[in-house]
Design a protein around this motif. Structure first.
Motif, PDB file in Angstrom:
ATOM      1  N   THR A 147       0.839  -1.200   0.000  1.00  0.00           N
ATOM      2  CA  THR A 147       0.000   0.000   0.000  1.00  0.00           C
ATOM      3  C   THR A 147       0.871   1.246   0.000  1.00  0.00           C
ATOM      4  N   ARG A 148       1.895   1.243   0.833  1.00  0.00           N
ATOM      5  CA  ARG A 148       2.831   2.365   0.874  1.00  0.00           C
ATOM      6  C   ARG A 148       3.514   2.561  -0.470  1.00  0.00           C
ATOM      7  N   ARG A 154       1.090   4.007  -2.999  1.00  0.00           N
ATOM      8  CA  ARG A 154       0.865   5.427  -2.738  1.00  0.00           C
ATOM      9  C   ARG A 154       2.045   6.260  -3.234  1.00  0.00           C
ATOM     10  N   TRP A 155       3.263   5.775  -2.971  1.00  0.00           N
ATOM     11  CA  TRP A 155       4.465   6.480  -3.440  1.00  0.00           C
ATOM     12  C   TRP A 155       4.481   6.536  -4.971  1.00  0.00           C
ATOM     13  N   GLN A 203       1.944   6.395  -7.016  1.00  0.00           N
ATOM     14  CA  GLN A 203       0.883   7.306  -7.478  1.00  0.00           C
ATOM     15  C   GLN A 203       1.329   8.753  -7.317  1.00  0.00           C
ATOM     16  N   ASN A 204       1.926   9.080  -6.175  1.00  0.00           N
ATOM     17  CA  ASN A 204       2.421  10.442  -5.954  1.00  0.00           C
ATOM     18  C   ASN A 204       3.520  10.780  -6.956  1.00  0.00           C
TER      19      ASN A 204
END
Length: 87
Positions: free
Chosen positions: A70-71, A74-75, A77-78
């Motif tokens: 998940t982390r 998210r990274w 995607q950012n």
């Protein structure tokens, strides 16, 4: 009915013939195989314990893997958003 126990010596004495004797199997004088089997069994026991312990930790590991992915998602995607706006 009675059965008389007859040994090889008794047979030879009564008949005058020598009885063919089967050769005895060779004796294994080394205890190496027994020791080796003991070590193998201990090794198998340790492996079974290791598998049982890893089975107990499996839910915890899966939860940790979910958090890690998940982390990472998210990274990523950012990172993609930052580079997309820069064009």
């Amino acid at each position: 009915m009675t059965v008389e126990l007859l040994t090889t010596r008794d047979y030879e004495a009564r008949t005058g013939e020598t009885a063919e004797v089967q050769p005895k199997p060779k004796q294994n004088l080394t205890k190496e195989t027994t020791k080796m089997l003991l070590h193998e069994e201990l090794s198998r026991a340790r492996i079974r314990d290791f598998h049982a312990e890893s089975e107990e930790q499996r839910p915890w590991r899966r939860a940790r893997a979910v958090r890690r992915w998940t982390r990472l998602a998210r990274w990523a995607q950012n990172h993609a958003d930052r580079h997309r706006t820069g064009d």
